[in-house]
Scaffold this motif. Structure first.
Motif, short mmCIF file in Angstrom:
data_model
loop_
_atom_site.label_atom_id
_atom_site.label_comp_id
_atom_site.label_asym_id
_atom_site.label_seq_id
_atom_site.Cartn_x
_atom_site.Cartn_y
_atom_site.Cartn_z
N TYR A 97 -1.67 -2.45 17.58
CA TYR A 97 -1.32 -2.18 16.18
C TYR A 97 0.16 -2.44 15.90
CZ TYR A 97 -1.13 0.16 11.65
OH TYR A 97 -0.95 0.43 10.31
N GLU A 98 1.02 -1.93 16.76
CA GLU A 98 2.46 -2.10 16.53
C GLU A 98 2.85 -3.57 16.51
OE1 GLU A 98 4.96 0.50 18.85
OE2 GLU A 98 3.70 2.23 18.38
N SER A 99 2.19 -4.38 17.33
CA SER A 99 2.45 -5.82 17.34
C SER A 99 2.02 -6.46 16.02
CB SER A 99 1.70 -6.46 18.51
OG SER A 99 1.82 -7.86 18.47
N ARG A 100 0.86 -6.03 15.50
CA ARG A 100 0.37 -6.57 14.22
C ARG A 100 1.33 -6.19 13.08
NH1 ARG A 100 -1.50 -10.51 11.27
NH2 ARG A 100 -2.80 -9.85 9.54
N ILE A 101 1.79 -4.94 13.08
CA ILE A 101 2.71 -4.49 12.03
C ILE A 101 4.04 -5.23 12.14
CG2 ILE A 101 3.96 -2.49 11.10
CD1 ILE A 101 0.81 -2.69 10.57
N LYS A 102 4.51 -5.45 13.36
CA LYS A 102 5.74 -6.22 13.56
C LYS A 102 5.57 -7.63 13.00
CE LYS A 102 9.04 -7.70 17.05
NZ LYS A 102 9.39 -7.73 18.46
N HIS A 103 4.40 -8.23 13.22
CA HIS A 103 4.11 -9.56 12.69
C HIS A 103 4.16 -9.54 11.15
CE1 HIS A 103 2.35 -13.54 12.30
NE2 HIS A 103 1.42 -13.03 11.50
N LEU A 104 3.56 -8.53 10.54
CA LEU A 104 3.59 -8.43 9.07
C LEU A 104 5.02 -8.22 8.57
CD1 LEU A 104 0.40 -6.32 8.32
CD2 LEU A 104 0.72 -8.78 8.07
N LYS A 105 5.80 -7.43 9.29
CA LYS A 105 7.21 -7.24 8.90
C LYS A 105 7.96 -8.56 8.96
CE LYS A 105 7.88 -2.36 9.98
NZ LYS A 105 8.58 -1.38 10.83
N ASN A 106 7.66 -9.41 9.93
CA ASN A 106 8.30 -10.72 10.01
C ASN A 106 7.90 -11.59 8.82
OD1 ASN A 106 9.79 -10.26 12.34
ND2 ASN A 106 8.13 -10.92 13.68
N ILE A 107 6.64 -11.49 8.39
CA ILE A 107 6.22 -12.21 7.19
C ILE A 107 7.00 -11.69 5.99
CG2 ILE A 107 4.30 -12.51 5.56
CD1 ILE A 107 2.41 -12.62 8.00
N LEU A 108 7.15 -10.37 5.90
CA LEU A 108 7.89 -9.76 4.79
C LEU A 108 9.37 -10.16 4.81
CD1 LEU A 108 6.21 -6.25 4.89
CD2 LEU A 108 6.07 -7.89 3.00
N LYS A 109 9.94 -10.29 6.00
CA LYS A 109 11.35 -10.70 6.11
C LYS A 109 11.59 -12.09 5.55
CE LYS A 109 12.69 -8.06 10.19
NZ LYS A 109 13.02 -8.13 11.62
N ASP A 110 10.57 -12.94 5.64
CA ASP A 110 10.70 -14.31 5.14
C ASP A 110 10.72 -14.38 3.62
OD1 ASP A 110 10.80 -15.31 7.71
OD2 ASP A 110 8.67 -15.86 7.77
N SER A 111 10.39 -13.28 2.97
CA SER A 111 10.35 -13.23 1.51
C SER A 111 11.70 -12.77 0.97
CB SER A 111 9.25 -12.27 1.06
OG SER A 111 9.35 -12.04 -0.32
N THR A 112 11.96 -13.15 -0.26
CA THR A 112 13.18 -12.67 -0.93
C THR A 112 12.91 -11.38 -1.71
OG1 THR A 112 12.68 -14.03 -2.86
CG2 THR A 112 14.10 -15.00 -1.15
N LYS A 113 11.66 -10.92 -1.69
CA LYS A 113 11.28 -9.73 -2.47
C LYS A 113 11.77 -8.45 -1.80
CE LYS A 113 8.56 -12.04 -5.38
NZ LYS A 113 7.16 -11.99 -5.63
N THR A 114 11.99 -7.43 -2.62
CA THR A 114 12.29 -6.10 -2.11
C THR A 114 10.97 -5.45 -1.70
OG1 THR A 114 14.19 -5.92 -3.59
CG2 THR A 114 13.32 -3.86 -2.68
N ILE A 115 10.96 -4.82 -0.54
CA ILE A 115 9.75 -4.19 -0.02
C ILE A 115 9.93 -2.68 -0.13
CG2 ILE A 115 8.18 -4.02 1.96
CD1 ILE A 115 8.71 -6.94 0.81
N TYR A 116 8.88 -2.01 -0.60
CA TYR A 116 8.92 -0.56 -0.80
C TYR A 116 7.86 0.13 0.04
CZ TYR A 116 11.62 -1.85 -4.92
OH TYR A 116 12.56 -2.38 -5.76
N SER A 117 8.12 1.39 0.33
CA SER A 117 7.10 2.30 0.86
C SER A 117 6.97 3.41 -0.17
CB SER A 117 7.51 2.87 2.22
OG SER A 117 8.65 3.69 2.11
N VAL A 118 5.88 4.15 -0.10
CA VAL A 118 5.69 5.29 -0.99
C VAL A 118 6.24 6.51 -0.24
CG1 VAL A 118 4.07 6.71 -2.28
CG2 VAL A 118 3.68 4.26 -2.08
N GLY A 119 7.35 7.04 -0.72
CA GLY A 119 8.02 8.12 -0.01
C GLY A 119 8.79 7.56 1.18
N GLU A 120 9.31 8.46 1.96
CA GLU A 120 10.06 8.07 3.16
C GLU A 120 9.10 7.61 4.25
OE1 GLU A 120 13.40 7.97 3.28
OE2 GLU A 120 13.45 8.68 1.21
N LEU A 121 9.61 6.87 5.23
CA LEU A 121 8.80 6.46 6.36
C LEU A 121 8.38 7.69 7.17
CD1 LEU A 121 10.84 3.38 7.64
CD2 LEU A 121 8.87 3.39 6.10
N THR A 122 7.31 7.54 7.95
CA THR A 122 6.87 8.64 8.81
C THR A 122 7.89 8.86 9.92
OG1 THR A 122 5.64 7.23 10.33
CG2 THR A 122 4.46 8.03 8.36
#
Length: 191
Positions: free
Chosen positions: A144-169
């Motif tokens: 799971y952590e590897s998959r989430i890291k992969h998605l974060k890398n996809i998100l890093k390639d974007s110029t968009k601001t990324i949000y979470s709902v509330g603070e991180l766990t």
């Protein structure tokens, strides 16, 4: 669970041929004259499709609808798009691991074809939507952590601001939509 017709105008999903895996769920709200959209990146689909909702999707719809007055980012959103780290339908995320063991990780992630269909859809949706909310939670899933890291890398390639709902766990994951309070603010994430 049916969609609330007072809030939801229409729903359209993108599935595999057998409708056992969902790549995208597009929910159009009954909010006139608005043209912005919000993308939720979640863990895996539970039950929701074109005809029926589920608890997590209802929570996402209600979060957007409830916070439209107090959050400028959500106030103009008329469309909610949902993509997932894993595309297999299951109410129990641990069963994703069983699917990985049986069919392979690429199948569970929706990327077994040459063009890596799910990752491609996620990238397209990130660019298409105005507000991006990462809401996958912490999953007890193999790699799971590897998959989430992969998605974060996809998100890093974007110029968009990324949000979470509330603070991180405490473990550093964005909260899963089923575990948020409607009062939680959107928090800018560093991916």
């Amino acid at each position: 669970m049916k969609y609330d017709q007072e809030i939801v105008k229409s729903v359209r999903g993108e599935y595999d041929k057998e409708k056992k895996r969902r790549y995208l769920l597009e929910i159009n709200l009954n909010k006139e004259n608005l043209n912005k959209s919000v993308l939720f990146i979640m863990m895996n689909p539970s039950e929701a499709n074109d005809e029926q909702s589920d608890t997590t999707i209802q929570k996402a719809i209600n979060y957007v609808f409830t916070n439209k007055c107090r959050n400028q980012l959500l106030s103009e959103c008329n469309t909610i798009n949902i993509v997932n780290a894993y595309v297999v339908y299951t109410k129990n995320p641990e069963e994703v691991t069983n699917m990985i063991k049986q069919y392979g990780e690429d199948y569970a992630c929706g990327n077994e074809d040459n063009n890596r269909r799910n990752d491609k859809i996620i990238k397209e949706q990130i660019e298409k939507n105005d507000v991006i909310i990462f809401a996958c939670g912490k999953g007890d899933i193999e790699n799971y952590e590897s998959r989430i890291k992969h998605l974060k890398n996809i998100l890093k390639d974007s110029t968009k601001t990324i949000y979470s709902v509330g603070e991180l766990t405490q473990d550093g994951f964005p909260r899963h939509m089923s575990r948020v309070d409607y009062k939680f603010d959107l928090t800018e994430m560093q991916v």
